[in-house]
Scaffold this active site. Structure first.
Site, PDB file in Angstrom:
ATOM      1  N   THR A  86      42.991  43.667  37.271  1.00 20.44           N
ATOM      2  CA  THR A  86      44.021  43.759  36.221  1.00 20.44           C
ATOM      3  C   THR A  86      43.387  44.461  35.015  1.00 20.44           C
ATOM      4  O   THR A  86      43.175  43.842  33.983  1.00 20.44           O
ATOM      5  CB  THR A  86      44.551  42.365  35.821  1.00 20.44           C
ATOM      6  OG1 THR A  86      43.420  41.494  35.578  1.00 20.44           O
ATOM      7  CG2 THR A  86      45.405  41.757  36.900  1.00 20.44           C
ATOM      8  N   PHE A 152      37.135  31.218  36.758  1.00 21.78           N
ATOM      9  CA  PHE A 152      36.224  31.175  35.608  1.00 21.78           C
ATOM     10  C   PHE A 152      34.787  31.542  35.972  1.00 21.78           C
ATOM     11  O   PHE A 152      33.893  31.398  35.153  1.00 21.78           O
ATOM     12  CB  PHE A 152      36.250  29.778  34.975  1.00 21.78           C
ATOM     13  CG  PHE A 152      37.609  29.401  34.430  1.00 21.78           C
ATOM     14  CD1 PHE A 152      38.004  29.806  33.165  1.00 21.78           C
ATOM     15  CD2 PHE A 152      38.497  28.668  35.204  1.00 21.78           C
ATOM     16  CE1 PHE A 152      39.264  29.476  32.674  1.00 21.78           C
ATOM     17  CE2 PHE A 152      39.754  28.335  34.721  1.00 21.78           C
ATOM     18  CZ  PHE A 152      40.146  28.742  33.447  1.00 21.78           C
ATOM     19  N   LEU A 153      34.564  32.000  37.217  1.00 20.90           N
ATOM     20  CA  LEU A 153      33.180  32.289  37.614  1.00 20.90           C
ATOM     21  C   LEU A 153      32.593  33.410  36.765  1.00 20.90           C
ATOM     22  O   LEU A 153      33.307  34.244  36.217  1.00 20.90           O
ATOM     23  CB  LEU A 153      33.109  32.656  39.104  1.00 20.90           C
ATOM     24  CG  LEU A 153      33.825  33.914  39.617  1.00 20.90           C
ATOM     25  CD1 LEU A 153      33.096  35.202  39.287  1.00 20.90           C
ATOM     26  CD2 LEU A 153      34.004  33.810  41.119  1.00 20.90           C
ATOM     27  N   GLU A 155      29.864  36.582  36.816  1.00 16.02           N
ATOM     28  CA  GLU A 155      29.041  37.422  37.677  1.00 16.02           C
ATOM     29  C   GLU A 155      27.577  37.074  37.425  1.00 16.02           C
ATOM     30  O   GLU A 155      27.190  36.761  36.308  1.00 16.02           O
ATOM     31  CB  GLU A 155      29.301  38.900  37.376  1.00 16.02           C
ATOM     32  CG  GLU A 155      30.638  39.344  37.900  1.00 16.02           C
ATOM     33  CD  GLU A 155      31.025  40.745  37.439  1.00 16.02           C
ATOM     34  OE1 GLU A 155      30.156  41.517  37.033  1.00 16.02           O
ATOM     35  OE2 GLU A 155      32.235  41.040  37.477  1.00 16.02           O
ATOM     36  N   LYS A 211      43.376  30.560  30.725  1.00 16.94           N
ATOM     37  CA  LYS A 211      42.366  31.566  31.081  1.00 16.94           C
ATOM     38  C   LYS A 211      42.057  32.491  29.895  1.00 16.94           C
ATOM     39  O   LYS A 211      40.900  32.726  29.555  1.00 16.94           O
ATOM     40  CB  LYS A 211      42.851  32.380  32.290  1.00 16.94           C
ATOM     41  CG  LYS A 211      41.966  33.531  32.679  1.00 16.94           C
ATOM     42  CD  LYS A 211      40.566  33.091  33.107  1.00 16.94           C
ATOM     43  CE  LYS A 211      39.638  34.286  33.202  1.00 16.94           C
ATOM     44  NZ  LYS A 211      38.254  33.906  33.462  1.00 16.94           N
ATOM     45  N   GLY A 264      30.390  42.696  26.752  1.00 18.83           N
ATOM     46  CA  GLY A 264      30.960  43.745  27.606  1.00 18.83           C
ATOM     47  C   GLY A 264      31.422  43.102  28.890  1.00 18.83           C
ATOM     48  O   GLY A 264      31.754  41.921  28.919  1.00 18.83           O
ATOM     49  N   CYS A 267      35.602  41.389  31.901  1.00 15.09           N
ATOM     50  CA  CYS A 267      36.603  40.403  31.462  1.00 15.09           C
ATOM     51  C   CYS A 267      36.845  40.387  29.956  1.00 15.09           C
ATOM     52  O   CYS A 267      37.956  40.671  29.517  1.00 15.09           O
ATOM     53  CB  CYS A 267      36.191  39.011  31.934  1.00 15.09           C
ATOM     54  SG  CYS A 267      36.254  38.865  33.722  1.00 15.09           S
ATOM     55  N   ARG A 335      31.308  47.723  34.137  1.00 16.57           N
ATOM     56  CA  ARG A 335      32.567  47.810  33.393  1.00 16.57           C
ATOM     57  C   ARG A 335      32.368  47.368  31.938  1.00 16.57           C
ATOM     58  O   ARG A 335      31.897  46.274  31.669  1.00 16.57           O
ATOM     59  CB  ARG A 335      33.651  46.971  34.095  1.00 16.57           C
ATOM     60  CG  ARG A 335      34.121  47.628  35.381  1.00 16.57           C
ATOM     61  CD  ARG A 335      35.136  46.789  36.132  1.00 16.57           C
ATOM     62  NE  ARG A 335      34.520  45.688  36.844  1.00 16.57           N
ATOM     63  CZ  ARG A 335      35.186  44.866  37.674  1.00 16.57           C
ATOM     64  NH1 ARG A 335      36.488  45.021  37.858  1.00 16.57           N
ATOM     65  NH2 ARG A 335      34.555  43.886  38.287  1.00 16.57           N
TER      66      ARG A 335
HETATM   67  P1  NAD Z   1      37.435  44.186  41.508  1.00 17.45           P
HETATM   68  O1  NAD Z   1      37.882  45.476  40.980  1.00 17.45           O
HETATM   69  O2  NAD Z   1      35.972  43.939  41.769  1.00 17.45           O
HETATM   70  O3  NAD Z   1      38.185  43.868  42.885  1.00 17.45           O
HETATM   71  C1  NAD Z   1      39.549  44.065  43.092  1.00 17.45           C
HETATM   72  C2  NAD Z   1      39.721  44.520  44.525  1.00 17.45           C
HETATM   73  O4  NAD Z   1      41.135  44.479  44.844  1.00 17.45           O
HETATM   74  C3  NAD Z   1      39.284  45.952  44.804  1.00 17.45           C
HETATM   75  O5  NAD Z   1      38.306  45.953  45.818  1.00 17.45           O
HETATM   76  C4  NAD Z   1      40.584  46.675  45.239  1.00 17.45           C
HETATM   77  O6  NAD Z   1      40.340  47.643  46.247  1.00 17.45           O
HETATM   78  C5  NAD Z   1      41.400  45.516  45.757  1.00 17.45           C
HETATM   79  N1  NAD Z   1      42.860  45.724  45.782  1.00 17.45           N
HETATM   80  C6  NAD Z   1      43.668  46.194  44.806  1.00 17.45           C
HETATM   81  N2  NAD Z   1      44.962  46.191  45.207  1.00 17.45           N
HETATM   82  C7  NAD Z   1      44.968  45.690  46.469  1.00 17.45           C
HETATM   83  C8  NAD Z   1      45.989  45.425  47.412  1.00 17.45           C
HETATM   84  N3  NAD Z   1      47.294  45.663  47.150  1.00 17.45           N
HETATM   85  N4  NAD Z   1      45.655  44.941  48.606  1.00 17.45           N
HETATM   86  C9  NAD Z   1      44.352  44.673  48.887  1.00 17.45           C
HETATM   87  N5  NAD Z   1      43.342  44.894  48.034  1.00 17.45           N
HETATM   88  C10 NAD Z   1      43.635  45.395  46.839  1.00 17.45           C
HETATM   89  O7  NAD Z   1      37.995  43.090  40.502  1.00 17.45           O
HETATM   90  P2  NAD Z   1      37.354  41.659  40.141  1.00 17.45           P
HETATM   91  O8  NAD Z   1      36.239  41.809  39.173  1.00 17.45           O
HETATM   92  O9  NAD Z   1      37.117  40.894  41.400  1.00 17.45           O
HETATM   93  O10 NAD Z   1      38.563  41.008  39.340  1.00 17.45           O
HETATM   94  C11 NAD Z   1      39.741  40.590  39.971  1.00 17.45           C
HETATM   95  C12 NAD Z   1      40.541  39.759  38.990  1.00 17.45           C
HETATM   96  O11 NAD Z   1      39.811  38.570  38.664  1.00 17.45           O
HETATM   97  C13 NAD Z   1      40.824  40.453  37.666  1.00 17.45           C
HETATM   98  O12 NAD Z   1      42.075  40.063  37.196  1.00 17.45           O
HETATM   99  C14 NAD Z   1      39.742  39.908  36.749  1.00 17.45           C
HETATM  100  O13 NAD Z   1      40.120  39.932  35.393  1.00 17.45           O
HETATM  101  C15 NAD Z   1      39.636  38.493  37.252  1.00 17.45           C
HETATM  102  N6  NAD Z   1      38.347  37.856  37.000  1.00 17.45           N
HETATM  103  C16 NAD Z   1      37.194  38.567  37.171  1.00 17.45           C
HETATM  104  C17 NAD Z   1      35.959  37.937  36.961  1.00 17.45           C
HETATM  105  C18 NAD Z   1      34.672  38.711  37.136  1.00 17.45           C
HETATM  106  O14 NAD Z   1      33.628  38.200  36.711  1.00 17.45           O
HETATM  107  N7  NAD Z   1      34.680  39.890  37.736  1.00 17.45           N
HETATM  108  C19 NAD Z   1      35.904  36.580  36.594  1.00 17.45           C
HETATM  109  C20 NAD Z   1      37.104  35.891  36.465  1.00 17.45           C
HETATM  110  C21 NAD Z   1      38.315  36.528  36.671  1.00 17.45           C
END
Ligand code: NAD
Length: 438
Positions: A86, A152-153, A155, A211, A264, A267, A335
């Site tokens: 997102t 809430f994890l 990375e 969140k 940075g 999120c 990112r």
């Molecule tokens: P990311 O970009 O690493 O992964 C998203 C994945 O979704 C991609 O691999 C993409 O190819 C896939 N995708 C997109 N549309 C799709 C569809 N229609 N069908 C199948 N696959 C599809 O993103 P992320 O870092 O894992 O974040 C995901 C969500 O979790 C975001 O909303 C983010 O804000 C939230 N979040 C992230 C973290 C973090 O630390 N990264 C922590 C908490 C919450």
């Protein structure tokens, strides 16, 4: 339970593997065939400590599999989690929900009856209701409920965070009334509730706000201590001692009080912006979050200025070694990393940059044109007029100061994470500057 994860990125892959470790049957779906092919070949497409063994163990046990075929992946799921990206919508800072909405419709068409769609992506309040409308329109007769389960994890410690969370937040319609979505989520998280971890059920809208409120609060803490660091520099105080002194107060707590180059990552920057857009639309101004965002943006430029000052007022023609590119240690995620602002600012001022990062160099290279990547920390430092520590990886915590000084053209060290004791650096003959320590 049979669970499907849509999106196999940082959140989807970790959550999917951890759910499998709980004993659930998990299918991870990603529309990117490269990700699925690599996972099928036993490779992990992201850097996250411990994830390789966790994935391998659960694949081996037959509880975890991967596919690009969404319809097949959800066909007999008890619950389907949306974990797609997102990102900030270009130009206006709203969360771009196009991936969530596209996934929701596809899931609805293929899902069994009954089924629960659970939103794990970070989405503005009201998105659950919107997803529900998409589902009702696509398949009016199916008993599909829509829940929210923000993640809430962090990375770098994602598995530990998922397996031992402070709490789990679930948003459902009429919490406590024993609805289908609540029952399914309770079963999914039973391995955690059996360990006395709080599973908080709330209305869907409340879970969605939790969140953003959590992320914005943590961002506030970071901008707050960064401003406090600036004050400490002006008045001869030590911000690390200040952070310790206030952090030992239980009402404040010690976490997220480390001054540095600004927050940075994937999120905080996008989530604080999206929260501001939501608040504007709702007519509820969030001045504290507005200030937090402004402080953070200014901070990154200020860090580049700091390096220029440490180099005697100019970096023109100078060779600057950068230690750490990722937005934090133990991840390859670039990112919104502060390095993406600091390095171009130094280049603009005429510096030649040679950088090292233990995990993020291949992700960083296309984002940082003209930056030379080095094989190791000492290779980056070789012949450098100054070193700048941006990410506090463990391997930068115990550099051999004599070796480092001998390798560099000038012993100038700018420590944006306060890793080294100033007295040690001075004793080793460095011109050393850090954050908020006089
Ligand atoms: P990311 O970009 O690493 O992964 C998203 C994945 O979704 C991609 O691999 C993409 O190819 C896939 N995708 C997109 N549309 C799709 C569809 N229609 N069908 C199948 N696959 C599809 O993103 P992320 O870092 O894992 O974040 C995901 C969500 O979790 C975001 O909303 C983010 O804000 C939230 N979040 C992230 C973290 C973090 O630390 N990264 C922590 C908490 C919450």
């Amino acid at each position: 339970m049979r669970l499907t994860m849509i999106g196999t990125g940082y959140v989807g892959l970790v959550s999917g593997a951890c759910f499998a470790e709980f004993g659930h049957q998990v299918v991870c779906v990603d529309k990117n065939p490269d990700i699925v092919a690599r996972l099928d070949a036993g490779e992990i497409p992201i850097y996250e400590p411990g994830l390789d063994t966790l994935v391998a163990r659960n694949v081996e046990a037959g509880r975890l599999s991967f596919t690009t075929d969404l319809a097949a992946g959800v066909a007999d799921a008890d619950a389907v989690f949306i974990a797609v990206g997102t990102p900030s919508r270009r130009g206006d800072g709203h969360a771009d929900l196009s991936f969530v909405y596209a996934a929701a419709e596809e899931i609805a068409l293929a899902a069994p009856d009954p089924c629960v769609i659970v939103n794990k992506s970070t989405v503005p309040v009201g998105t659950g209701a919107e997803v529900e409308q998409i589902v009702r329109k696509a398949v009016p007769g199916k008993a599909i409920s829509v829940a929210s389960n923000p993640e809430f994890l962090r990375e770098g410690s994602a598995i530990e965070d998922f397996m031992h969370p402070d709490r789990v937040v679930c948003g459902v319609e009429n919490p406590g009334s024993g609805g289908h979505a609540e029952a399914v989520l309770r079963s999914i998280y039973r391995p955690l509730s059996l360990r006395d971890i709080k599973i908080q059920f709330a209305e869907r809208e409340t879970a969605e706000v939790i969140k953003y409120a959590a992320n914005a609060f943590l961002a506030v803490k970071i901008s707050y201590i960064n401003e406090m660091a600036d004050l400490c520099e002006k008045v001869g105080a030590n911000v690390q001692e200040v952070a310790r002194g206030i952090g030992l107060d239980n009402r404040i707590g010690p976490k997220f009080l480390h001054p540095g180059p600004g927050y940075g990552g994937s999120c905080f920057p996008k989530d604080t912006l999206a929260l501001l857009r939501t608040s504007e639309e709702a007519g509820a101004t969030l001045k504290i979050v507005e200030a937090t965002v402004a402080v953070n943006i200014a901070r990154k430029q200020a860090m580049a200025d700091r390096v220029v000052a440490a180099c005697g007022g100019s970096v023109d023609g100078k060779r600057i070694a950068i230690l750490g590119l990722a937005f934090k240690p133990n991840t390859d995620d670039m990112r919104d990393a502060p390095s993406l602002d600091i390095l171009p600012a130094l280049q603009k001022a005429g510096a030649h940059i040679i950088a090292h990062d233990p995990a993020a160099m291949s992700a960083a290279a296309p984002l940082l044109p003209e930056v030379e990547m080095a094989d190791g920390a000492y290779a980056a430092l070789d012949g450098a007029d100054a070193a700048v520590l941006i990410t506090e990886w463990n391997e930068y915590r115990a550099l051999d100061l004599d070796r480092m000084k001998a390798a560099m053209a000038a012993p100038v060290f700018v420590d944006l994470r306060n890793v080294y004791p100033p007295a040690d650096m001075r004793a080793a003959g460095f011109s050393y500057s850090s954050i908020g320590r006089g």
